[in-house]
Design a protein around this motif. Sequence first.
Motif, short mmCIF file in Angstrom:
data_model
loop_
_atom_site.label_atom_id
_atom_site.label_comp_id
_atom_site.label_asym_id
_atom_site.label_seq_id
_atom_site.Cartn_x
_atom_site.Cartn_y
_atom_site.Cartn_z
N THR A 84 0.85 -1.18 0.00
CA THR A 84 0.00 0.00 0.00
C THR A 84 0.88 1.23 0.00
OG1 THR A 84 -1.82 1.12 1.15
CG2 THR A 84 -0.14 0.10 2.52
N VAL A 85 0.36 2.35 -0.48
CA VAL A 85 1.11 3.60 -0.50
C VAL A 85 0.20 4.73 -0.07
CG1 VAL A 85 0.61 4.06 -2.94
CG2 VAL A 85 2.62 5.10 -1.87
N ASP A 86 0.74 5.67 0.68
CA ASP A 86 -0.01 6.82 1.13
C ASP A 86 0.89 8.05 1.04
OD1 ASP A 86 -1.71 8.53 3.27
OD2 ASP A 86 -2.86 6.79 2.64
N THR A 87 0.32 9.18 0.62
CA THR A 87 1.10 10.39 0.38
C THR A 87 0.56 11.54 1.22
OG1 THR A 87 1.58 9.70 -1.89
CG2 THR A 87 1.85 12.03 -1.38
N LEU A 88 1.46 12.26 1.87
CA LEU A 88 1.12 13.44 2.64
C LEU A 88 1.74 14.66 1.98
CD1 LEU A 88 0.35 11.27 4.74
CD2 LEU A 88 1.33 12.77 6.50
N VAL A 89 0.92 15.66 1.68
CA VAL A 89 1.37 16.87 1.00
C VAL A 89 1.25 18.06 1.94
CG1 VAL A 89 1.00 18.40 -0.98
CG2 VAL A 89 0.62 15.92 -1.22
N GLU A 90 2.32 18.82 2.05
CA GLU A 90 2.28 20.00 2.90
C GLU A 90 1.18 20.96 2.42
OE1 GLU A 90 5.36 23.39 4.68
OE2 GLU A 90 5.90 22.24 2.88
N GLY A 91 0.39 21.45 3.36
CA GLY A 91 -0.71 22.34 3.03
C GLY A 91 -2.01 21.62 2.76
N VAL A 92 -1.95 20.31 2.53
CA VAL A 92 -3.15 19.50 2.33
C VAL A 92 -3.36 18.57 3.53
CG1 VAL A 92 -4.30 17.78 0.87
CG2 VAL A 92 -2.92 19.58 -0.18
N HIS A 93 -2.31 17.82 3.89
CA HIS A 93 -2.39 16.86 4.99
C HIS A 93 -1.70 17.33 6.26
CE1 HIS A 93 -2.71 14.45 1.25
NE2 HIS A 93 -3.66 13.82 1.93
N PHE A 94 -0.83 18.31 6.16
CA PHE A 94 -0.14 18.80 7.35
C PHE A 94 0.33 20.23 7.13
CE2 PHE A 94 3.26 17.05 4.74
CZ PHE A 94 4.29 17.97 4.87
N ARG A 95 0.54 20.93 8.23
CA ARG A 95 1.12 22.26 8.23
C ARG A 95 2.22 22.28 9.28
NH1 ARG A 95 -3.82 26.51 8.73
NH2 ARG A 95 -2.12 27.57 9.82
N LEU A 96 3.37 22.79 8.92
CA LEU A 96 4.49 22.79 9.86
C LEU A 96 4.35 23.85 10.94
CD1 LEU A 96 7.54 22.01 7.54
CD2 LEU A 96 6.37 20.50 9.15
N ASP A 97 3.35 24.73 10.83
CA ASP A 97 3.06 25.62 11.96
C ASP A 97 2.08 24.96 12.93
OD1 ASP A 97 1.03 25.77 10.04
OD2 ASP A 97 0.43 27.78 10.67
N TRP A 98 1.49 23.83 12.54
CA TRP A 98 0.63 23.06 13.41
C TRP A 98 1.31 21.81 13.96
CZ3 TRP A 98 -4.90 22.63 10.82
CH2 TRP A 98 -5.52 23.89 10.85
N SER A 99 2.21 21.24 13.19
CA SER A 99 2.83 19.96 13.54
C SER A 99 4.34 20.06 13.40
CB SER A 99 2.32 18.83 12.64
OG SER A 99 0.91 18.70 12.73
N ALA A 100 5.05 19.40 14.32
CA ALA A 100 6.50 19.28 14.20
C ALA A 100 6.83 18.26 13.12
CB ALA A 100 7.10 18.85 15.53
N PRO A 101 8.00 18.37 12.49
CA PRO A 101 8.37 17.39 11.46
C PRO A 101 8.32 15.95 11.96
CG PRO A 101 9.85 19.27 11.39
CD PRO A 101 9.00 19.45 12.61
#
Length: 352
Positions: A84-101
């Motif tokens: 299986t494969v899953d993709t996370l895109v900055e601004g769609v699935h995460f924000r670095l001002d909300w979440s740490a790397p």
Amino acid sequence: MSRTANGRGGDGRPGGSPRRSSRASGGPTTDRGAPAAGETAAELGEFGVIDRLTAGRFQPEPTLLGPGDDAAVVAAPDGRVVATVDTLVEGVHFRLDWSAPEQVGAKAVAANLADVAAMGAVPTALLLSLACPGTTSSDVLDGLAAGIWDGAADAGIGVVGGDTVSADTIVVSITALGDLEGREPVRRSGARPGDVVAVNGNLGWSAAGMAVLRRGFRSPVAMVAAHRTPRPPWRAGPVAARAGATAMVDTSDGLLADLGHVAAASRVHIDLSSRLVPVADKLRDVASALGGDPLNWALTGGEDHALVATFPDEDVVPDGWVVCGQVRSGTGVTVDADRWGGAGDPGYLHWR
């Protein structure tokens, strides 16, 4: 990662022949030492980034050959491989001002482990594809790597290879492999009238966490943590398969939406009971503070990656699973025999 920065093979020795031990190091052990702080991806270069992501990491026994060659080699005892494969895109699935790397990396792993578990399989290896701008700092790279490797270690697996590429935004794509241990895969198409529906894991927590963050709060409440780093009950997937689960899916897009996939694939009607859907007290507390609807979050909120499965009888439902519905003849998904009329959409869809 097809090469390491120092050109060595899979276990850090020239040629890359695999070692076998309780800590088999299919992954590289480079000579680079502790990475310097303050560098960017452009300053590190492609192979420096790869080295940053893999240096000093060790692989478990199923990894016969890890990063360092054109492809990895992973043991497949069952003779079949769940992929299986899953993709996370900055601004769609995460924000670095909300979440740490680190949280982003762990989140990427969690999504894939849930998909493997939903097939009734146990995870065996991960592959990582990372795209990022040249200005991405080494601190972000190190954090992503730490979160990914920590998630892999929790599952007892390794990151066996992947790719890196430049891009305008950060994109983390992970492929997970799994082992069915001799069982048939648990598919979405196996539910039958008379089955019961049961869930394992948190429902609505990620949606509630996003609501908190959108209000501008950064409080470390459980829901915010669940949005940043969901913790799917991936170990429960194989347990459900052994117990005779007839269909299973993870709630990546929301309970109603993902049960809709099961209903469509199985050609059945699924009816949930609102009084049986598990709504945590903490979820009710957040909803009360924000004026939200906790049941709506539980039914439609995505990215919790809880597992929902159908079983032939309530007596075979394993511990830790909560029965919350029935499978009947017909089509579609209802709540208390009615189409869901709560606020919001029944689940998340890209491009909608």
